[in-house]
Design a protein around this motif. Structure first.
Motif, PDB file in Angstrom:
ATOM      1  N   GLY A 135       0.783  -1.230   0.000  1.00 33.83           N
ATOM      2  CA  GLY A 135       0.000   0.000   0.000  1.00 33.83           C
ATOM      3  C   GLY A 135       0.815   1.281   0.000  1.00 33.83           C
ATOM      4  N   TYR A 136       2.064   1.219   0.473  1.00 34.30           N
ATOM      5  CA  TYR A 136       2.828   2.460   0.640  1.00 34.30           C
ATOM      6  C   TYR A 136       4.122   2.462  -0.158  1.00 34.30           C
ATOM      7  N   TRP A 137       4.863   1.381  -0.177  1.00 35.44           N
ATOM      8  CA  TRP A 137       5.977   1.313  -1.118  1.00 35.44           C
ATOM      9  C   TRP A 137       5.459   1.134  -2.547  1.00 35.44           C
ATOM     10  N   GLY A 138       4.317   0.465  -2.687  1.00 36.51           N
ATOM     11  CA  GLY A 138       3.755   0.239  -4.015  1.00 36.51           C
ATOM     12  C   GLY A 138       4.336  -0.953  -4.740  1.00 36.51           C
ATOM     13  N   THR A 139       4.882  -1.922  -3.996  1.00 37.48           N
ATOM     14  CA  THR A 139       5.428  -3.119  -4.621  1.00 37.48           C
ATOM     15  C   THR A 139       4.763  -4.358  -4.036  1.00 37.48           C
ATOM     16  N   ALA A 140       4.606  -5.371  -4.872  1.00 37.32           N
ATOM     17  CA  ALA A 140       4.133  -6.666  -4.380  1.00 37.32           C
ATOM     18  C   ALA A 140       5.303  -7.590  -4.062  1.00 37.32           C
ATOM     19  N   ASN A 141       6.508  -7.042  -4.016  1.00 33.19           N
ATOM     20  CA  ASN A 141       7.690  -7.846  -3.684  1.00 33.19           C
ATOM     21  C   ASN A 141       7.758  -8.085  -2.177  1.00 33.19           C
ATOM     22  N   ILE A 142       6.742  -8.735  -1.658  1.00 32.90           N
ATOM     23  CA  ILE A 142       6.769  -9.245  -0.298  1.00 32.90           C
ATOM     24  C   ILE A 142       6.411 -10.721  -0.376  1.00 32.90           C
ATOM     25  N   ASP A 143       7.348 -11.551   0.030  1.00 31.95           N
ATOM     26  CA  ASP A 143       7.076 -12.987   0.026  1.00 31.95           C
ATOM     27  C   ASP A 143       7.595 -13.568   1.330  1.00 31.95           C
ATOM     28  N   THR A 144       7.381 -14.857   1.513  1.00 31.74           N
ATOM     29  CA  THR A 144       7.552 -15.461   2.816  1.00 31.74           C
ATOM     30  C   THR A 144       8.201 -16.826   2.708  1.00 31.74           C
ATOM     31  N   ASN A 145       8.870 -17.229   3.789  1.00 31.48           N
ATOM     32  CA  ASN A 145       9.418 -18.589   3.783  1.00 31.48           C
ATOM     33  C   ASN A 145       8.316 -19.640   3.764  1.00 31.48           C
ATOM     34  N   SER A 146       7.078 -19.240   4.008  1.00 31.93           N
ATOM     35  CA  SER A 146       5.957 -20.166   3.822  1.00 31.93           C
ATOM     36  C   SER A 146       5.816 -20.574   2.361  1.00 31.93           C
ATOM     37  N   ARG A 147       6.389 -19.811   1.455  1.00 26.79           N
ATOM     38  CA  ARG A 147       6.430 -20.204   0.049  1.00 26.79           C
ATOM     39  C   ARG A 147       7.092 -21.569  -0.103  1.00 26.79           C
ATOM     40  N   LEU A 148       7.990 -21.904   0.819  1.00 22.96           N
ATOM     41  CA  LEU A 148       8.741 -23.147   0.736  1.00 22.96           C
ATOM     42  C   LEU A 148       7.961 -24.343   1.254  1.00 22.96           C
ATOM     43  N   CYS A 149       6.806 -24.092   1.906  1.00 24.89           N
ATOM     44  CA  CYS A 149       6.126 -25.234   2.530  1.00 24.89           C
ATOM     45  C   CYS A 149       4.672 -25.418   2.113  1.00 24.89           C
ATOM     46  N   MET A 150       3.931 -24.353   1.754  1.00 25.85           N
ATOM     47  CA  MET A 150       2.512 -24.580   1.484  1.00 25.85           C
ATOM     48  C   MET A 150       1.972 -23.786   0.296  1.00 25.85           C
ATOM     49  N   ALA A 151       2.841 -23.197  -0.511  1.00 27.03           N
ATOM     50  CA  ALA A 151       2.361 -22.391  -1.628  1.00 27.03           C
ATOM     51  C   ALA A 151       1.587 -23.225  -2.655  1.00 27.03           C
ATOM     52  N   SER A 152       1.993 -24.469  -2.866  1.00 18.31           N
ATOM     53  CA  SER A 152       1.273 -25.311  -3.832  1.00 18.31           C
ATOM     54  C   SER A 152      -0.134 -25.618  -3.354  1.00 18.31           C
ATOM     55  N   SER A 153      -0.298 -25.760  -2.043  1.00 14.48           N
ATOM     56  CA  SER A 153      -1.646 -25.964  -1.515  1.00 14.48           C
ATOM     57  C   SER A 153      -2.498 -24.723  -1.741  1.00 14.48           C
ATOM     58  N   VAL A 154      -1.936 -23.538  -1.502  1.00 10.46           N
ATOM     59  CA  VAL A 154      -2.659 -22.293  -1.757  1.00 10.46           C
ATOM     60  C   VAL A 154      -3.107 -22.235  -3.216  1.00 10.46           C
ATOM     61  N   ALA A 155      -2.174 -22.516  -4.133  1.00 10.62           N
ATOM     62  CA  ALA A 155      -2.502 -22.435  -5.557  1.00 10.62           C
ATOM     63  C   ALA A 155      -3.561 -23.462  -5.940  1.00 10.62           C
ATOM     64  N   GLY A 156      -3.451 -24.669  -5.406  1.00  6.78           N
ATOM     65  CA  GLY A 156      -4.456 -25.687  -5.702  1.00  6.78           C
ATOM     66  C   GLY A 156      -5.819 -25.317  -5.166  1.00  6.78           C
ATOM     67  N   HIS A 157      -5.867 -24.792  -3.945  1.00  5.91           N
ATOM     68  CA  HIS A 157      -7.134 -24.325  -3.385  1.00  5.91           C
ATOM     69  C   HIS A 157      -7.762 -23.251  -4.271  1.00  5.91           C
ATOM     70  N   ARG A 158      -6.961 -22.283  -4.661  1.00  4.08           N
ATOM     71  CA  ARG A 158      -7.511 -21.170  -5.437  1.00  4.08           C
ATOM     72  C   ARG A 158      -8.027 -21.640  -6.790  1.00  4.08           C
ATOM     73  N   ARG A 159      -7.339 -22.600  -7.411  1.00  4.00           N
ATOM     74  CA  ARG A 159      -7.819 -23.104  -8.699  1.00  4.00           C
ATOM     75  C   ARG A 159      -9.117 -23.881  -8.543  1.00  4.00           C
ATOM     76  N   ALA A 160      -9.233 -24.667  -7.479  1.00  3.09           N
ATOM     77  CA  ALA A 160     -10.404 -25.537  -7.324  1.00  3.09           C
ATOM     78  C   ALA A 160     -11.576 -24.837  -6.653  1.00  3.09           C
ATOM     79  N   PHE A 161     -11.285 -23.998  -5.644  1.00  2.00           N
ATOM     80  CA  PHE A 161     -12.343 -23.425  -4.820  1.00  2.00           C
ATOM     81  C   PHE A 161     -12.582 -21.942  -5.095  1.00  2.00           C
ATOM     82  N   GLY A 162     -11.652 -21.303  -5.820  1.00  2.00           N
ATOM     83  CA  GLY A 162     -11.735 -19.864  -6.004  1.00  2.00           C
ATOM     84  C   GLY A 162     -11.208 -19.085  -4.817  1.00  2.00           C
ATOM     85  N   SER A 163     -10.700 -19.784  -3.816  1.00  2.00           N
ATOM     86  CA  SER A 163     -10.189 -19.141  -2.609  1.00  2.00           C
ATOM     87  C   SER A 163      -9.234 -20.099  -1.921  1.00  2.00           C
TER      88      SER A 163
END
Length: 889
Positions: A135-163
């Motif tokens: 909102g203030y720097w104006g970049t989406a370059n914020i990511d997390t070490n959670s990317r290493l453990c559950m990002a595929s689940s997030v992506a699968g949920h969003r594709r199947a459930f829309g959320s």
């Protein structure tokens, strides 16, 4: 100006003191989110017990949770800001950070900066970081070490459930008639859920459990069927299941009216080759019959699914089977992603990932962007996803990101291609590290170090794997100059000119704003809506009991999707056509599987403080199949060198048939601080899933060879020390440290070498050396008390290790040099039951004497296995190995 490369000096600081009252809080380890009861002792320590009223654990704790009280000391803590290697006050440090980020954005644009954050942060901290970046720097370059453990689940949920919605609740594991665990060593990685499952199975013996895992893990001990699947064979397995569901007419036609894409998904499943799963026809048939013939099925999946270059497709292959049968969102049935970190879910909820907005809104959606920007009244909002973890550090290395702020994570140890990450940070013009410990591999590369409060010192909320929000409460005072994460971020934002938007006075106010924004998101159709808590008072926040979202005027808690309503534009679920892909072998003979050990966590900055947790596995190891070991000329306790184009590591061989030939396994926990040659992630290629961005951490191709050392050693010392040799691995013991060593060259004089190793140039020495046989034993003492000892031989040294470590600080007679335990102090051996500190030798003696010939009997006699239960498979194996012959007959 680069920081001084030498170790950053630390302070021990004053003893922590704090309120005397007992408080309810939450364990800071895995995503189970166990409630704990904390009682401070007024001297900087505390006692920890499980909270019997918390609905995640009902009083249960695992070995790590049970040992939390051993991890709150100040040794190694970062207690004051450091700016370019020098101590500085907060005003100076914050001003430097604010000005450098502001100048970088002004000169190179908002995408020249980045935040890399962590599932160790509280939700309030995550919220402030996301608001500042997007909102203030104006970049989406914020990511997390959670990317290493559950990002595929997030992506699968969003594709199947829309959320990104977990449909079920923990109690579904207890209500199911069949629980399938896919790529999930629940016994070691989520032990309290494992305990709940074991208890449910004992109460209902008709319940069945299937484990799908290439390794025979501890979890397999409760499995009715272990499917030792081929690595990467999960899609072939679940496509075979989907085809079976269709061919046997086990679909749910009524539910399929609420789903699109079924035809293409069924066609892809029919076209798949079940042989890709690598299972025998009998095992495959047994699984298909069991799954299709059981209505109440829960499929639990974790890192073995997510950490793959095909992770998202694998998630959707699992979700397809539940959508096709309507086995979702109802008691005892549904897919269930269990997360690795305590607040991976909270980070997802506030948009703490590069491809998400706050409150599960979508960064690509103009209406969502406008709503969030309007709520924040912010000057900027990115219109596309930012860089995910792998690409973020590549951009740092390429000079596109010129300033990065890393919070509560250690990417130099935990990212794939870890040495390249280190090189990228060394070359980066400005690196800020905000953390609890001063000496992590990443902290040593920082221009600015910011001291943060640790668990038990800070207050906020976390969300567990079943969407349950729980309070984390401070029970110890902040040591030194440490500050809460949300406050540090807000202080920098204020110095950048945004004081009004970051003017909170407490985490309760941050949480209230987050809850209010979730109401805006709920009005846009988001699943995440906790607007019941918008405007929550300080008193209500302090008293907040565990609550499962959603929590709003329309709905509170419960399951999702059982009635066929999804968060897609048309309200329907999505089945995806997915196909298995065979990865190229890469020319190297072994496929390295990586993961966690039972008693350690991430890079051990917390668990490494506990002697009890280090006593089970005190050094990095490699599980190696006996045939592979024989081919390499390796025997148990040898050292093995693993190498590929990224580098080499050296690990202790653990020869076992738990792994298949060609598929060795190594844990990820050791770092440059604890075992420089054991940094496994430097061998892992940054090969991310193209949809989720999650790296494939279980498919590194490596070569193996026996590492032949000139000498091997074991050392104990009261004071910390850092060896300089090809292999060393350090672990805490009560009163000091223990270290395993090996080197390719021997010194001329062992006494001189040992004095330099320990820094004990004036201490009294006792030694025994045999140059011809390559043996040496050197002990240092002062006023008759043992300060340190070194034991050396041409092969791995056989000693009563725990007994020797226990002698530190005690009277040091000559028998220390014998390396054996005293008759009146038998050596218990390495801990098998870490919760109750019951050693291998003690357990073996009870079995061999016929006193305990079952796991239950071992619990009755020694207490082993009666706490968290994650050691029970090990106990069963020991009984099988050491049962007296007459008892076996």
């Amino acid at each position: 100006m680069r920081p001084d490369p030498r170790p950053v000096p630390t302070q021990t600081g004053p003893a922590q003191t704090g309120p005397a009252q007992t408080v309810r809080s939450t364990c800071p380890y895995c995503g189970v989110g166990c409630g704990v009861i904390l009682t401070p002792d007024r001297a900087g320590g505390l006692s920890v017990s499980g909270d019997p009223d918390h609905p995640a654990n009902f009083g249960r704790l695992c070995s790590k949770g049970s040992a939390l009280a051993e991890t709150v000391g100040l040794d190694g803590r970062l207690l004051a800001p450091q700016v370019f290697g020098q101590a500085a006050g907060w005003d100076v440090a914050l001003e430097v950070v604010a000005k450098r980020f502001a100048r970088t954005i002004a000169a190179h644009g908002p995408d020249s900066v980045a935040l890399y954050v962590s599932g160790q942060m509280l939700t309030e901290d995550y919220y402030v970081a996301n608001k500042l970046a997007k909102g203030y720097w104006g970049t989406a370059n914020i990511d997390t070490n959670s990317r290493l453990c559950m990002a595929s689940s997030v992506a699968g949920h969003r594709r199947a459930f829309g959320s990104d919605t977990v449909p079920g609740q923990y109690e579904d594991l207890e209500l199911a008639d069949l629980v399938v665990l896919v790529g999930s060593n629940l016994a070691w990685c989520h032990p309290v859920l494992y305990q709940r499952l074991c208890a449910a199975r004992a109460a209902r013996p008709e319940m069945r459990v299937v484990v799908v895992d290439p390794r025979r893990t501890a979890t397999c001990e409760i499995a009715d069927l272990h499917l030792a699947i081929a690595p990467g064979g999960d899609i072939a397995l679940f496509n075979a299941l989907l085809a079976e569901v269709e061919s046997t007419r086990r679909t749910n036609p009524g539910f399929l009216r609420h789903v699109t894409g079924a035809g293409a998904a069924f066609a892809a499943a029919r076209a798949g080759d079940p042989a890709g799963a690598g299972l025998s026809p009998a095992d495959l048939r047994g699984f298909l019959d069991l799954w299709t013939g059981t209505q109440k099925v829960v499929t639990v999946y974790s890192q073995g699914v997510n950490q793959s270059s095909q992770g998202t497709d694998t998630v959707n292959a699992i979700l397809n089977c539940h959508l096709a049968t309507g086995r979702i969102g109802r008691p005892g049935m549904g897919p269930f992603s269990v997360t690795g970190q305590p607040n991976a879910m909270g980070g997802r909820e506030v948009g703490g990932m590069a491809n998400m907005l706050a409150c599960h809104l979508q960064i690509e959606n103009p209406a969502h962007r406008a709503a969030v920007q309007g709520f924040w009244a912010s000057p900027a909002m990115p219109d596309k996803p930012g860089l995910k973890a792998v690409d973020m550090f590549r951009a740092v290395g390429e000079g596109r990101i010129k300033a990065i702020w890393i919070i509560h994570t250690n990417p130099v140890a935990s990212m794939p291609e870890a040495d390249l990450v280190a090189a990228a940070l060394r070359a980066c013009p400005f690196v800020v590290v905000q953390d609890v410990m001063a000496g992590t591999d990443t902290a040593r590369l920082a221009h600015v170090l910011l001291p943060a409060t640790a668990w038990a010192e800070k207050a906020g909320t976390v969300t567990n794997s079943e969407r349950r929000i729980s309070r984390q409460r401070a029970v110890l005072s902040a040591p030194g100059q440490a500050r809460d994460d949300w406050r540090i971020l807000a202080d920098v934002a204020r110095r950048m000119g945004w004081g009004a938007a970051f003017g909170w006075q407490s985490p309760a106010e941050v949480f209230a704003e987050h809850a209010a924004l979730s109401g805006v998101a709920g009005a846009l159709g988001s699943d995440f809506d906790i607007s019941d808590h918008a405007g929550i008072s300080q008193a209500a926040y302090e008293a907040l009991a565990p609550v499962t979202w959603p929590a709003n005027a329309r709905r509170r808690g419960g399951r999702f999707f059982g009635e066929g309503r999804f968060h897609t534009p048309d309200g329907k679920g999505r089945m995806l056509a997915v196909a298995a892909r065979v990865d190229a072998a890469g020319g190297l003979p072994f496929r390295l599987n990586t993961g966690r050990s039972r008693d350690h966590w991430h890079t051990m900055t917390r668990t490494g403080q506990s002697p009890r947790l280090s006593s089970h596995m005190a050094e990095p190891f490699l599980e190696l199949h006996p045939q592979d070991a024989a081919d390499l000329g390796v025997v148990p306790a040898d050292l093995v060198e693993l190498s590929n184009r990224f580098g080499r590591v050296i690990l202790r061989a653990l020869v076992t048939d738990r792994v298949a030939p060609g598929q060795p396994f190594a844990p990820i926990h050791w770092t440059g601080e604890t075992a420089p040659s054991g940094r496994v992630d430097l061998l892992v290629p940054a090969n991310p899933d193209q949809i989720s961005g999650q790296p494939d951490s279980k498919a590194a191709r490596v070569s193996l060879r026996k590492f032949t050392a000139r000498w091997y050693g074991y050392a104990v010392a009261a004071a910390d020390f850092r060896p300089d040799c090809a292999y060393w691995a350090k672990a805490r013991v009560r009163g000091g440290w223990r270290v395993e060593l090996a080197a390719e060259q021997a010194p001329l004089d062992w006494v001189t070498h040992a004095r330099g190793l320990f820094g004990l140039h004036d201490a009294e020495v006792a030694s025994v050396t045999d140059t011809g046989r390559g043996l040496a034993r050197v002990a240092f003492h002062l006023d008759g008390r043992l300060l340190a000892a070194l034991f050396v031989g041409p092969e791995p040294v056989a000693l009563a290790r725990d007994q020797l470590a226990a002698r530190l600080g005690e009277t040091a007679p000559q028998e220390v040099l014998a390396g054996r335990s005293r008759a009146d102090r038998p050596d218990p051996g390495p801990a098998v039951c870490a919760c109750l500190n019951v050693g291998l030798n003690t357990i073996r003696a009870a079995i061999e004497a016929g006193r305990a010939l079952s796991v239950t009997a071992l619990g009755d006699v020694l207490g082993a296995g009666t706490s968290c239960g994650s050691c029970r498979p090990d106990l069963a194996a020991l009984i099988g190995r050491h049962r007296p012959k007459q008892a076996a007959e």
